[in-house]
Design a protein around this motif. Structure first.
Motif, mmCIF file in Angstrom:
data_model
loop_
_atom_site.group_PDB
_atom_site.id
_atom_site.type_symbol
_atom_site.label_atom_id
_atom_site.label_comp_id
_atom_site.label_asym_id
_atom_site.label_seq_id
_atom_site.Cartn_x
_atom_site.Cartn_y
_atom_site.Cartn_z
ATOM 1 N N GLY A 16 9.293 -2.980 -39.697
ATOM 2 C CA GLY A 16 9.426 -4.406 -39.968
ATOM 3 C C GLY A 16 10.866 -4.874 -40.009
ATOM 4 O O GLY A 16 11.146 -6.061 -39.832
ATOM 5 N N ARG A 17 11.785 -3.962 -40.220
ATOM 6 C CA ARG A 17 13.205 -4.318 -40.328
ATOM 7 C C ARG A 17 13.946 -4.213 -38.998
ATOM 8 O O ARG A 17 15.081 -4.649 -38.894
ATOM 9 C CB ARG A 17 13.887 -3.412 -41.333
ATOM 10 N N LEU A 18 13.319 -3.610 -38.004
ATOM 11 C CA LEU A 18 13.980 -3.426 -36.722
ATOM 12 C C LEU A 18 13.776 -4.635 -35.821
ATOM 13 O O LEU A 18 12.706 -5.236 -35.798
ATOM 14 C CB LEU A 18 13.446 -2.181 -36.014
ATOM 15 N N ASP A 19 14.797 -4.959 -35.076
ATOM 16 C CA ASP A 19 14.743 -6.063 -34.126
ATOM 17 C C ASP A 19 14.102 -5.559 -32.833
ATOM 18 O O ASP A 19 14.623 -4.627 -32.213
ATOM 19 C CB ASP A 19 16.160 -6.567 -33.862
ATOM 20 N N PRO A 20 12.984 -6.164 -32.393
ATOM 21 C CA PRO A 20 12.333 -5.693 -31.170
ATOM 22 C C PRO A 20 13.224 -5.792 -29.933
ATOM 23 O O PRO A 20 12.989 -5.112 -28.946
ATOM 24 C CB PRO A 20 11.116 -6.608 -31.024
ATOM 25 N N GLN A 21 14.228 -6.621 -29.963
ATOM 26 C CA GLN A 21 15.161 -6.755 -28.846
ATOM 27 C C GLN A 21 16.450 -5.980 -29.087
ATOM 28 O O GLN A 21 17.388 -6.086 -28.303
ATOM 29 C CB GLN A 21 15.502 -8.236 -28.623
ATOM 30 N N GLY A 22 16.483 -5.200 -30.152
ATOM 31 C CA GLY A 22 17.711 -4.506 -30.553
ATOM 32 C C GLY A 22 17.952 -3.203 -29.820
ATOM 33 O O GLY A 22 17.167 -2.749 -28.980
ATOM 34 N N ARG A 23 19.062 -2.595 -30.162
ATOM 35 C CA ARG A 23 19.498 -1.355 -29.519
ATOM 36 C C ARG A 23 18.540 -0.188 -29.800
ATOM 37 O O ARG A 23 18.325 0.653 -28.939
ATOM 38 C CB ARG A 23 20.907 -0.994 -29.985
#
Length: 108
Positions: free
Chosen positions: A29-36
């Motif tokens: 839930g804390r991770l950005d789906p568009q993140g690294r």
């Protein structure tokens, strides 16, 4: 192995599996789906799939040994073509390659 050992192994395996699932839910839930991080995991997944496909084409085992290299390379080329024509859809490309292999095995 005794029945108690089997139960202990099953419980330890279940705990290990559910620990990582709970960890994924907590962190996911804390991770950005568009993140690294997601980009990295996507690259790893593609690399593992590519390595598996190359291994199956270059060094076949089991039923694939009955098919010629030309048939295996043709199925591989079809899968790559479908991958790009279907806007990088891995599911469709794997299905096309698998279907080509199955059809070739059925015809021979």
């Amino acid at each position: 192995m005794s029945p108690l050992g089997i139960y202990i192994a099953a419980v330890v395996t279940a705990l290990a599996t559910y620990f990582w699932r709970a960890f994924g839910v907590a962190v996911g839930g804390r991770l950005d789906p568009q993140g690294r991080a997601f980009e990295w995991f996507s690259c790893i997944a593609y690399a593992v799939l590519a390595a598996l496909v190359v291994r199956l084409v270059a060094f076949p085992a089991g039923g694939l040994l009955e098919l010629t290299l030309l048939v295996r390379l043709s199925a591989f080329a079809l899968a790559i073509g479908v991958f790009f024509l279907a806007r990088r859809n891995v599911f469709l490309s794997c299905g096309a390659g698998t279907g080509a292999i199955a059809l070739a095995a059925w015809l021979t």
